[in-house]
Scaffold this active site. Structure first.
Site, PDB file in Angstrom:
ATOM      1  N   HIS A  12      -7.349  -3.953 -19.593  1.00 48.06           N
ATOM      2  CA  HIS A  12      -8.381  -3.584 -18.630  1.00 48.06           C
ATOM      3  C   HIS A  12      -9.190  -4.810 -18.188  1.00 48.06           C
ATOM      4  CE1 HIS A  12      -8.173   0.848 -18.954  1.00 48.06           C
ATOM      5  NE2 HIS A  12      -7.724   0.590 -20.164  1.00 48.06           N
ATOM      6  N   CYS A  54      -3.470  -0.475 -16.837  1.00 50.42           N
ATOM      7  CA  CYS A  54      -3.172   0.397 -17.969  1.00 50.42           C
ATOM      8  C   CYS A  54      -2.248   1.547 -17.551  1.00 50.42           C
ATOM      9  CB  CYS A  54      -4.457   0.884 -18.620  1.00 50.42           C
ATOM     10  SG  CYS A  54      -4.237   1.216 -20.371  1.00 50.42           S
ATOM     11  N   GLU A  74     -11.139  -5.092 -15.819  1.00 51.79           N
ATOM     12  CA  GLU A  74     -12.457  -4.764 -15.258  1.00 51.79           C
ATOM     13  C   GLU A  74     -13.583  -4.947 -16.271  1.00 51.79           C
ATOM     14  OE1 GLU A  74     -10.075  -2.629 -15.990  1.00 51.79           O
ATOM     15  OE2 GLU A  74     -10.777  -0.607 -16.444  1.00 51.79           O
TER      16      GLU A  74
HETATM   17  N1  GLN Z   1      -2.715   7.150 -21.247  1.00 51.29           N
HETATM   18  C1  GLN Z   1      -2.215   5.829 -21.407  1.00 51.29           C
HETATM   19  C2  GLN Z   1      -2.099   5.426 -22.865  1.00 51.29           C
HETATM   20  O1  GLN Z   1      -2.701   6.012 -23.713  1.00 51.29           O
HETATM   21  C3  GLN Z   1      -3.063   4.828 -20.654  1.00 51.29           C
HETATM   22  C4  GLN Z   1      -4.455   4.724 -21.170  1.00 51.29           C
HETATM   23  C5  GLN Z   1      -5.349   4.014 -20.210  1.00 51.29           C
HETATM   24  O2  GLN Z   1      -5.058   3.915 -19.032  1.00 51.29           O
HETATM   25  N2  GLN Z   1      -6.479   3.543 -20.685  1.00 51.29           N
HETATM   26  O3  GLN Z   1      -1.397   4.487 -23.182  1.00 51.29           O
END
Ligand code: GLN
Length: 552
Positions: A516, A380, A518
């Site tokens: 994600h 992410c 995970e």
């Molecule tokens: N801050 C970034 C976004 O909003 C990544 C968010 C995250 O890593 N969950 O896109």
């Protein structure tokens, strides 16, 4: 009608209610029952989505896009049932439903009160969440005696009456050992049960967290004072090796039989089969290798903030019996030129995150991994930072950034969809969901993997489904320049409008994803990206990965 097991906690918090419930559910599942778990949280936030990971630990995201308590992560790691919107409910959610109904006039002029309106709303939620299952474990957050949890406790008391033999109450307590007296103390447990009984709940099972196995005499004493049958006073020792030991430990204490017999399900169930869990523990304990992964993030000292991630890294080592040590580095400490902390690590990981603090440290850590051929996994924010780093260092796009940090950057390689302005000043929109910009992309979505890519090889399939939680996206205007410079866009959304995975084929192992992974890693199945990453870390350590700068 499902049979309900209500799980409460007393004496102190952090007794591991969630883990105990999940582990018990795992045993019941192995006996052939269809099991689900529900977490009722007494705080006023409508969901944990807005809560700081420092305070509340990680926000766990379900496939259907609910932002939930991290206990739901434990649930999904222990049972096959997938969690969703109905599996986590807070006081805030209940009250906002009740108030919405009141405004609509649904209560027909009645005075709206905690009992019956709030309690009815809770009961209704529990009924809906448990529908279609043989057994539902309903965990109440907090500790008995808290003001906040009273409406929930009242609601489950009422459900206990309504469900009769199809409801059981399991209470976790602490039985402390006093070194000076060389004795364990049962008094806190007595008091905690007294508290529970004063609001009309008589526990059927006591799970006593203790450093030592309770003796017959001690169990007898607790039974006498609490009205709980002695055979249902169970010692819950600290896990021997790891949390995946707990199903076997609770099974050895006969906990699943108490539930099965309590609900009269004997004819419906088979023998428990915990082979999977024994295998997981064996692989975790009897390791052959050891690697160190640097995790460069913002909340690294707060272990609960990256719960699923640390579990997923551990799962990643199971196939080849690799012990995974996590070196937690504050990204702010890497903001400058001194990256010596990264020397000697076998792999680098940058997890999800938000905001400006420590971002440049993440970019620096990624540059280190890319230039030195150290395996890198970005998740992410970790993918967005990798894109920024690549744009600046390799594509020569000076000042490239994400608009989350620098809204007026010359090269917004990461931005809100509404900010992907093309050269003629037009904003690019996705055809359907163009309103995604400015809101979170949440939950499971499908992604197509590019033929011949590392991602495709690792997953062994063309289409995968992964969970999201972010606002910003890779800016399609930069696809060409990235590809020309050697970055492969190896995963795209099904409509090809969003970049989901990037990887560098000229680097031994460099992959970053917008989702994600995970959240979908489990101890029994692992996750292809984490398994691939940890095994690459081992090869790096054994010197099998080509060293030196990946020349692009
Ligand atoms: N801050 C970034 C976004 O909003 C990544 C968010 C995250 O890593 N969950 O896109």
């Amino acid at each position: 009608m499902a049979s309900l097991v209500f799980v409460t906690g007393g004496v102190v918090s952090s007794l591991g209610k969630g883990l105990s419930a999940a582990a018990l559910a795992a045993i019941l599942e192995s006996r052939g029952l269809k099991v689900t778990l529900v977490k009722l949280d007494p705080y006023i936030n409508v969901d944990p989505g807005t809560m700081s990971p420092f305070q509340h630990g990680e926000v766990y995201v379900t496939d259907d896009g609910a932002e939930t308590d991290l206990d739901l992560g434990h649930y999904e790691r222990f049972v096959r049932t997938r969690m969703g919107q109905l599996n986590n409910c807070t006081s805030g959610r209940i009250y906002s439903n009740v108030i919405a109904k009141e405004r609509k006039g649904d209560y027909l002029g009645a005075t709206v009160q905690v009992i019956p309106h709030v309690t009815d709303e809770i009961k209704d939620w529990v009924r809906r969440a448990s529908e279609g299952y043989d057994v539902a474990m309903i965990e109440i957050g907090g500790t008995v005696g808290d003001i906040e949890s009273l409406p929930f406790l009242e609601a489950i008391r009422q459900l206990g009456v309504e469900y009769g033999k199809n409801a059981m109450f399991m209470h976790l307590t602490l039985v402390p050992y006093l070194r000076a007296a060389n004795e364990i103390k049962t008094k806190p447990t007595q008091h905690s049960v007294k508290e529970l009984r004063s609001i009309g709940i008589q526990p059927d099972i006591l799970l006593c967290r203790s450093e030592f196995e309770l003796t017959e005499a001690e169990r007898e004493k607790i039974a006498l004072f609490t009205n709980v049958p002695k055979k249902a006073v169970i010692t819950a020792l600290d896990a021997r090796n790891c949390i995946y030991d707990i199903p076997k430990m609770l099974f050895d204490e006969g906990l699943d039989d108490l539930i099965v017999e309590g609900f009269g399900l004997e004819d419906k169930v088979g023998e428990a089969n915990l082979d999977d869990w024994l295998e997981v523990v064996d692989r975790m304990v009897n390791t052959r290798h050891e690697v160190t992964v640097a995790m460069v993030g913002k909340y690294v000292e707060h272990h609960d903030a990256y719960k699923s991630l640390t579990e997923a890294l551990v799962h990643g080592g199971l196939r080849q019996r690799i012990k995974v040590n996590i070196l937690r580095l504050e990204s702010e400490d890497l903001d400058g030129n001194d990256l010596s902390m990264l020397e000697g690590v076998d792999a680098v990981l940058v997890p999800g995150g938000f905001g400006e603090r420590g971002f440049e440290g993440k970019v620096n850590a990624i540059r280190f991994a890319r230039e030195n051929g150290v395996p890198y996994l970005g998740i992410c924010y970790g993918m967005q930072a990798a894109a920024v780093e690549f744009a600046r260092s390799v594509c020569g796009l000076e000042g490239a950034n994400t608009t989350e940090i620098d809204p007026s950057t010359a090269h917004n390689v990461i931005g809100l969809i509404t900010e992907w302005v093309d050269a003629s000043g037009n904003v690019e929109h996705r055809d359907e969901k163009s309103d995604l910009g400015g809101t979170m992309r949440l939950g499971g979505q499908e992604c197509r993997l590019r033929e011949g890519s590392m991602a495709r090889r690792l997953y062994g399939q063309e289409i995968v489904r992964e969970r999201h939680r972010h606002r910003y996206e890779f800016n399609n205007r930069y696809r060409d320049v990235f590809q020309k410079n050697g970055m492969v866009l190896s995963g795209l959304s099904m409509d090809e409008t969003l970049v989901e995975i990037i990887e560098l084929p000229e680097h031994p192992w460099f992959l970053a994803c917008q989702f994600h992974p995970e959240f979908t890693s489990t101890p029994r199945d692992g996750h292809p990206l984490f398994t691939g990453f940890i095994e690459a870390a081992l090869r790096e350590q054994q010197g099998e990965l080509p060293r030196g700068v990946a020349q692009l």
